[in-house]
Design an enzyme around this catalytic site. Sequence first.
Site, PDB file in Angstrom:
ATOM      1  N   CYS A  21     -85.896 -38.211 -11.526  1.00  7.90           N
ATOM      2  CA  CYS A  21     -84.834 -38.348 -12.543  1.00  7.90           C
ATOM      3  C   CYS A  21     -84.457 -37.033 -13.243  1.00  7.90           C
ATOM      4  O   CYS A  21     -85.108 -36.094 -12.866  1.00  7.90           O
ATOM      5  CB  CYS A  21     -85.107 -39.496 -13.636  1.00  7.90           C
ATOM      6  N   ASP A 474     -52.272 -12.274  -0.674  1.00  9.95           N
ATOM      7  CA  ASP A 474     -51.968 -10.915   0.215  1.00  9.95           C
ATOM      8  C   ASP A 474     -50.815 -11.527   1.235  1.00  9.95           C
ATOM      9  O   ASP A 474     -50.537 -12.606   1.210  1.00  9.95           O
ATOM     10  CB  ASP A 474     -53.367 -10.832   1.057  1.00  9.95           C
ATOM     11  N   ASP A 674     -59.404  -7.270   1.725  1.00  7.71           N
ATOM     12  CA  ASP A 674     -59.142  -7.694   0.366  1.00  7.71           C
ATOM     13  C   ASP A 674     -60.341  -8.073  -0.432  1.00  7.71           C
ATOM     14  O   ASP A 674     -60.615  -8.624  -1.520  1.00  7.71           O
ATOM     15  CB  ASP A 674     -58.204  -9.064   0.327  1.00  7.71           C
TER      16      ASP A 674
END
Length: 794
Positions: A21, A474, A674
């Site tokens: 649990c 881009d 990038d």
Amino acid sequence: MPTAADSASRRVTFPVKGMTCAACQSAVERSLTRTEGVRAASVNLMLHSATVTYDPAVVPVEGLLDAVRDIGYEAERPAAADALGAPAARAALNDDSDTALWRKAGVTFTAAMVAMIVGVPLMAPAAAGHDGHLVTADPFMQWVMRSLGPSLQTSMPWLYAVPAPLITWGLTIVTAALMAWAGREFYVRAWKNLGHGTADMNSLVALGTGSAFLYSLVATVAPGLFLRAGVAPDLYYEAVLFIIALVLMGRALEARAKHQATRALGRLVALQPATARVRVGDADEERPLATVATGDLVVLRPGERIAVDGVVVEGRTSVDESMLTGEPLPVEKAVGDAVVGGTVNGGGAVVVRATAVGAASVLAQIVRLMEDAQASRAPIQHLADRVAAVFVPVVAGLALLTVAAWWLFGGEGATVRAFASGVAVLIIACPCAMGLAVPTAVMVATGRGAESGVLIKGGEALQRTGEVTAVVFDKTGTLTIGRPSVSGVDVTGASVSADTVVRLAAAVGAQSEHPLSAAIVAEATRRGVALPRPTAFDSAPGLGATGSVEGVIVRMGRESYVGDVSDIDAAAAASPHDGESVVHVSLDGRHAGVIRLVDPLREDAAEGVGRILALGLTPVLLSGDRQGPAERVAREVGITRVVAGVLPGGKKDEIARLQAEGLVVAMVGDGINDAPALAQADVGIALGTGTDVAIEAADIVLMRPDVRGVARAIALSRQTMRVMRQNLFWAFVYNVIGIPIAAGLLYPWFGVLLSPVLASAAMAFSSVSVVANSLRLRRIRLDPKAPRLGPSLP
């Protein structure tokens, strides 16, 4: 910025057994984070694992395992890395565990039904009353008496002739035996928790069923104690058995649902063939895949699943790569083309040279990424963790208050009602649902995304993606195909020809990986000019490149990089055709020409941006190219905000500027040039090529270069967050409503009490319902314009 300590950190994932649990998960995570040398720890209830970032100079792996063992849970050393074998082994282990759960639940439930039936004659005196003062407290057994009593007396009169002590002692023995067999884990785990000062769901079940058994045992051994007090000596043996059976059934159903949640990962693993056909000399041998090495020649027949990553060295075919990219159309493959293990060969027979096998394969990388994502947690989980940390002690306190309140103010039958209500509170208040609310949704969502070619690297990225308000694209290789072609050459030097400009520029460009350089090299090949090798080469990212070719210093790139441009013909260089990119070329410091290039749009670009607009987001084009080409692309796809002429390092600053405006930014790029911008963005999305899956800077990798995948990722995140909030809401509300009802809040007005048996059924249902709600994510459509997930979704 990473520190020296961060660079020395290591990351390990190891199995943790015994967690049932949210309280278990919270206890294990708390113990690990408090261990000296641990930087971060994440415990996954669904996968029964812990992922820890630690300093090996301070704490070894064995110390991490001891931190888990010290609080009563089992921890094992991580197995040898096997990205494809580990999920299969775990699935086999889970199947065995599920079978055992169902077996124990079935036997115990059958025994509970028998105990309920044979217990009816024992309740007859209480139902009839003893001087009008005996009370049978369990509402479930009251209903059984009213419903089954008359029928049993008619159909099984012999049962009423069996001596009561024989029945009671028989029930005592059977119940004790089943508690020791089917319910053993509850009591062993609860005892360990007690010894370590912790508590979890097992503690609640053990306390509730243990109390009911002891109460019944006293009623069996000394019923006179109850009778003299005017209280029916009720037996709760059937309640003990029903509670154990229903909790086990709930766990079994929960486990089955968990396996469905991880089915996408299992399907990926199953894509790897067990054997490969390897060419040795003039013969082909069928070998186990584990024995195939890099460089081996693997023969593929039509219709076979490809066993290894490799390069085609003989033949032509088409390959179904839908498992990798989500794209249903086959991809043509010829000599020199790459193929990926797990994809399906089409109608051609080819020979492939293996380039990656086993853990180095693309399929193994995908599996590792998915396992890491599923082992991670979304930030929204922290709320459930904080509640779970104190949940069990609070519930135990509420159960004691319930008993005290009934004892003091319950009137006639207060003793038995106090006991039954206290047990019901303990049983109904299971924190399992809270622990499963978020991890199940993360697991199903990451699997659903992978099936659509969207790899999400964890719960945090999944949650952040749904919060995005602006998407920055881009240009080159993202909205355009990334393969520009030369559209024209303008010569500005009187003594050189266009072929000479192309030839010398291509000689330098051949040393560069930039798409514009590749286009110039391709133009030289088309013109049939030979390329000399430069004796020196240097490049400036985002600006251009320089080389010495046949004694001539060749510079190519931006106008500012090339140098003196005072003698450029204005008509030739200053006004290129609308939307064209330009590369300036100088020879020995004098401008020689301008090469014009055009990069066509991707077919999916306009639709991909349109889907972003449909989601109510702001698209932005961020490009290192000139304003003209950038604006042309923006116009064609429907973007109105354009930032052009930005160097790779400057893209990161532009992302930061957008964030300063209050926007939550997703950056979409190719994952290489990038990388700084992808890392700066709130969410970095890299367009892969189907094989480039380990792009470190991105949070999300699109397995095929299709910008429509950006909208799919955002839509998936939004739907997943909706499901997570639903799960947490119902997990909390279930306890907020269930505990007071179990305590008897409705009794003064409606005479309603909740039986411990029904409380156990409700508890089991709560966990299963949360997992089932998460599983609905498997069926959603990721088109932003698609209908909502279901009528229950807000």
